[in-house]
Design a protein around this motif. Structure first.
Motif, short mmCIF file in Angstrom:
data_model
loop_
_atom_site.label_atom_id
_atom_site.label_comp_id
_atom_site.label_asym_id
_atom_site.label_seq_id
_atom_site.Cartn_x
_atom_site.Cartn_y
_atom_site.Cartn_z
N THR A 291 0.91 -1.26 0.06
CA THR A 291 0.11 -0.08 0.13
C THR A 291 0.70 1.28 -0.16
OG1 THR A 291 -1.69 -1.23 1.07
CG2 THR A 291 -1.87 1.23 1.28
N GLY B 90 2.45 1.89 -3.46
CA GLY B 90 1.20 2.43 -4.18
C GLY B 90 1.12 4.01 -3.74
N ASP C 259 4.05 5.95 -4.93
CA ASP C 259 3.89 6.36 -6.55
C ASP C 259 2.78 7.40 -6.60
OD1 ASP C 259 5.73 4.35 -7.25
OD2 ASP C 259 3.70 2.92 -7.40
#
Length: 749
Positions: free
Chosen positions: A287, A290, A293
C-alpha cells in the motif's frame, strides 16, 4: 483712348452755354459715332456685335452712306452699352447680395469675437488706441508700435525660455525614466535569480525525498524477498520431513519424538519469522508503494503548481506594490493637505506682499555667505600619509583611546579598507558596541581633533518612504526649498573648507525605514564608482527647473553634486522595531559587525598629536595599495570563484554577487593588507559579512550541508598557504551545525 480723352476734355467747353453752343459738324458727329461703334464692337466682340440688327434709316431722307453707317454704329453702340449696363446691373445685384451675405457673416464674426473674452476686448482697445493715435499724432503711433514690438519680442523670449525649461524638464524626465528602467531591470534580474534559487531548492528537496523513499522501498522489498525465501525453504523442509516420516512408518514413540522435534523446529521458525514482515505488513508495504507512487505524482503536480504559484505570487507582489504605492500616495496627499492648511496664513501674507526675503535655499545661502566655509580650517599639521596605512590605523587606535574608546586593530583595518571598497557603510552590533562613536571619532581624527567638524548626524525616522524625507522638497506656497540636515551636509562637503577632508554623514538607525526607498537615488548615484576604487562625481536633481537664486555650488541651478569625499555610514540594530536590509543594499555596502566586548590586546597610551587627514593623499594611498597587493587580490578572487561559489551553489542554491567578485574584492583586500592585515583575515571578514550571510538561519538546511561547505572551504584554505585560520567563519559554521544538530560539539575545521 487718346481720342476719348480729348473728347472728354472738349465736353465742358461745349456745355458752357446752350445759347452759345456751337453746332457740331457732320464730320465730327460721324467720327464720334464711328468711334463709339468701334469701342462697342471691341467691348462686345466681333461675333456678338455682328448679331445686333442694324437699324433702318429714317424714311423720307436720303443720306450719305457714311452717315448711315455712322448712325447704325451709334445705334448698335447704344444697344451694346445698354446690354453691358444690364449685365453690370445684374452683377451689381449679385454683388449687393454677396455684400449682404458678407455683412451677415461679418455680424456673426463680430458676435464670435465679442464672445472670445477679455483678450479680444484688449485687442480691440489697442486697435482703437492705435487708430486714435494714428489720427492725432504720427510719432505717438510709432512709439506705440515700438512698444507693441517690444512686448511681442518679450513674449517670444518668454515663450522660448518656457520651451527651453520644458525641454530640460523633458530631458530630466527621460533621464529619470532611464534610471527607473535600469532599476526595474536590476530588480527583475534579482527576482529571476531568486526564482532560480527557489526552483533549485524545490528540485533539490524533491530529489532528496524521492531518493529516501526509493531507498526505503528497496530495503523493504529486499526484506520481503528474504523472508519469502526463508518461508519457502522451511515449507520445503517440512514437506520432506513429513514425506520421510510417513514413508518410513515408525512406532508411536518415534512419531512422538519426531513430533517434539518438529514442534521445536516450528517454534524456532516462528521466532525467526517474527523478525520479518507479516502478511499484513507486506500488504501495508505494498500500500505504501502505491502511496509513494501517488506521492511522486503529487510531487510532480506540486512542482508544476509551484511554478504557477510563482507566477501568481509575482503578480500579487506587483499588485501589492501598486497597493502600497496607492497607500503611500494617499498618505503623501494627506500630508500635503495638512501642510497646505497650515500654510494658508503664510500664503495670505505673500499675496499682501510680505514674501519670503531669504530666498529659495536660505540655509544653503547662509553657507555661501559664511566666509569660514571658503577657507581651510586651521590645523597644526597634516597627517603624514607617507608613513603608510599601517601607521594611519595605529594612530586612529591610539587617538580613539585618548578619547576614551577602545577599538580592536582588526575592526579599524576593516573600517579603513571598507572606505576604499564602498562609500556606503553599515555598522551592526548590539547597543553599546560603539557603532555611532566609530565614525564620529574618525571625523574628529580627520579634522585635527575638532568635534563636529566634517560630520553630520541624520536621525532616520520610522515613517520615511521616499527621497523627500532625506533630501527635502520645494514648497510652492512659501517659494522655498525645505532643506534637511542631509542636504546641508552634502553642500557643506562641497565647500573649500572640506573639499580635501573626508566628510562623514551618519544615518542613525538606518533600518527604521527601508533604505531601498528613501536612499534609492543615492544607491543608484553611487553605483558608478570605478573598478579602481576612484569615487566618481555624481549629481542629484533637486528641482524640475532652474531657480534664479540657486546656491553658488549648484549645477545648472537645480542639481547638487555628491562630493567624492563623502561617506555614508548607517548604524543598524536588529530587533522588533527595525526592518531587514534588502540584498541590493547589502551588495552595495561594506558591512562591519562590531564585537560585544573590545579586545584585550589594545596597546597602552601613546599620545597622538591632532592633525588633518588629507582626502587626496588618502586616495593616493589606496591607489598605491591596489598596485602593491594586486596579486593577493587576484588570489582572493580565485578562492571565492573556485571554492566558495561552487559549494554555495551546489549545497544551498545561492551565489556570490558580481559586485563582490568584480570590484569589491580588488578594493578591500589590498588596502586591508597595506593597513597591516593578512589575506586570511581579509577573506574571513568577506566570508562572514558577504558570502555566507544569505545562508545563515535557513530552516530547510542540514548540518551535513554546512559540513560539506566547511570541507570545501578548508580545502581551498590549505592551497592559500596562509597560517591564519578563518576563526569567525569557523564559529559561524559550528553555530549553524549546533542549531541543526543540538549537542553536536565536533569541530568542522
Amino acid at each position: 483712348m487718346s481720342k476719348k480723352s480729348s473728347r472728354n476734355k472738349k465736353g465742358p467747353a461745349s456745355n458752357g452755354s446752350n445759347e452759345r453752343q456751337q453746332a457740331v459738324s457732320a464730320n465730327v458727329a460721324m467720327e464720334k459715332s464711328e468711334e463709339l461703334g468701334m469701342e462697342a464692337q471691341i467691348l462686345a466682340g466681333d461675333e456678338a456685335f455682328a448679331k445686333i440688327p442694324s437699324p433702318e434709316t429714317p424714311p423720307g431722307f436720303t443720306l450719305p452712306t457714311r452717315m448711315v453707317e455712322a448712325y447704325q454704329a451709334a445705334v448698335k453702340a447704344k444697344q451694346v452699352y445698354q446690354d453691358e449696363k444690364a449685365k453690370l446691373d445684374e452683377q451689381q445685384g449679385k454683388l449687393d447680395t454677396k455684400e449682404e451675405e458678407i455683412k451677415s457673416k461679418s455680424a456673426e464674426v463680430e458676435n464670435a469675437l465679442k464672445a472670445a473674452g477679455q483678450l479680444s476686448k484688449e485687442l480691440d482697445d489697442r486697435e482703437d488706441r492705435i487708430a486714435k493715435r494714428e489720427q492725432d499724432e504720427k510719432d505717438g503711433f510709432k512709439r506705440l508700435l515700438e512698444d507693441e514690438r517690444t512686448a511681442w519680442a518679450q513674449e517670444k523670449q518668454d515663450a522660448e525660455k518656457e520651451i527651453s525649461v520644458r525641454q530640460e524638464k523633458l530631458e530630466a524626465d527621460e533621464a529619470d525614466l532611464k534610471k527607473r528602467r535600469k532599476k526595474l531591470a536590476l530588480d527583475e534580474e534579482m527576482l529571476k535569480e531568486d526564482k532560480d534559487v527557489l526552483k533549485e531548492r524545490i528540485e533539490h528537496r524533491a530529489a532528496a525525498l524521492a531518493a529516501a523513499d526509493r531507498q526505503e522501498l528497496s530495503a523493504c522489498k529486499a526484506s520481503l524477498a528474504s523472508a519469502q525465501a526463508i518461508m519457502q525453504a522451511l515449507q520445503n523442509d517440512l514437506s520432506q520431513l513429513r514425506s520421510a516420516q510417513w514413508a518410513s512408518g515408525g512406532d508411536a514413540e518415534t512419531c512422538a519424538a519426531r513430533l517434539t522435534e518438529l514442534q521445536k523446529a516450528h517454534e524456532q521458525l516462528r521466532e525467526l519469522y517474527a523478525g520479518y514482515p507479516s502478511r499484513q505488513e507486506i500488504a501495508r508495504l505494498q500500500t505504501l508503494q502505491g502511496e509513494l507512487d501517488s506521492s511522486r505524482d503529487q510531487l510532480d503536480a506540486s512542482i508544476r503548481e509551484a511554478g504557477s504559484l510563482k507566477t501568481r505570487l509575482s503578480r500579487m507582489a506587483q499588485q501589492s506594490g501598486e497597493l502600497e504605492s496607492l497607500r503611500d500616495m494617499k498618505e503623501s496627499a494627506e500630508a500635503q493637505l495638512k501642510i497646505a492648511r497650515d500654510e494658508l496664513g503664510k500664503l495670505r501674507k505673500q499675496i499682501e506682499g510680505e514674501e519670503n526675503k531669504e530666498g529659495t535655499f536660505p540655509a544653503l545661502a547662509k553657507i555661501d555667505n559664511d566666509i569660514d566655509f571658503f577657507q581651510r580650517a586651521p590645523a597644526s599639521s597634516i597627517w603624514p600619509m607617507d608613513k603608510g596605512l599601517t601607521a594611519l590605523v595605529k594612530g586612529m587606535q591610539q587617538f580613539f583611546k585618548q578619547e576614551g574608546f577602545d577599538y580592536g586593530i582588526h575592526d579599524l583595518r576593516c573600517f579603513v579598507a571598507g572606505m576604499a571598497m564602498s562609500r556606503l557603510h553599515i555598522l551592526q552590533g548590539i547597543s553599546g558596541t560603539g557603532k555611532t562613536s566609530l565614525p564620529r571619532l574618525f571625523a574628529r581624527f580627520a579634522n585635527s581633533g575638532v568635534g563636529k567638524e566634517g560630520i553630520k548626524i541624520v536621525e532616520v525616522q520610522a515613517g520615511w518612504r521616499d527621497r523627500q524625507d532625506l533630501l527635502g522638497y520645494y514648497n510652492a506656497f512659501e517659494r522655498t526649498y525645505r532643506q534637511t540636515e542631509f542636504l546641508r551636509a552634502l553642500y557643506e562637503a562641497n565647500t573649500p573648507r572640506y573639499q580635501d577632508t573626508p566628510y562623514i554623514v551618519i544615518l542613525d538607525e538606518m533600518n527604521l525605514s527601508r533604505p531601498e526607498q528613501y536612499f534609492a537615488d543615492l544607491l543608484s548615484a553611487l553605483e558608478g564608482d570605478s573598478d579602481e576604487g576612484e569615487a566618481k562625481e555624481r549629481n542629484l536633481v533637486l528641482m524640475d527647473r532652474p531657480v534664479d537664486d540657486a546656491p553658488r555650488d549648484f549645477i545648472d541651478r537645480r542639481k547638487i553634486r555628491i562630493p567624492p569625499n563623502v561617506w555614508f555610514v548607517g548604524t543598524a540594530n536588529h530587533d522588533e522595531t527595525t526592518l531587514e536590509f534588502a540584498d541590493k543594499t547589502y551588495d552595495r555596502a561594506h558591512v562591519l559587525e562590531l564585537p560585544h566586548e573590545p579586545p584585550d590586546d589594545i596597546p597602552g597610551h601613546a599620545h597622538v598629536q591632532p592633525s588633518r587627514l588629507s582626502f587626496s593623499e588618502m586616495q593616493d594611498a589606496f591607489a598605491a595599495a591596489l598596485k602593491s597587493h594586486g596579486k593577493e587580490a587576484d588570489k582572493t578572487r580565485e578562492y571565492f570563484l573556485d571554492y566558495v561559489e561552487p559549494v554555495l551553489g551546489d549545497e544551498f542554491g545561492v551565489g556570490i554577487g558580481n559586485r563582490l567578485k568584480k570590484r569589491q574584492i580588488g578594493q578591500f583586500v589590498p588596502v586591508f593588507l597595506a593597513a597591516g592585515g593578512s589575506i586570511g583575515e581579509a577573506i574571513d571578514h568577506l566570508l562572514v559579512t558577504r558570502a555566507l550571510r544569505r545562508i545563515v538561519g535557513l530552516h530547510d538546511t542540514s548540518g551535513e550541508q554546512f559540513r560539506a561547505l566547511a570541507k570545501e572551504l578548508k580545502a581551498g584554505w590549505v592551497k592559500l598557504g596562509t597560517k591564519d585560520l578563518p576563526s569567525r567563519t569557523i564559529r559561524l559554521l559550528e553555530k549553524e551545525i549546533r542549531d541543526k544538530e543540538p549537542g553536536n560539539t565536533a569541530s568542522v575545521w
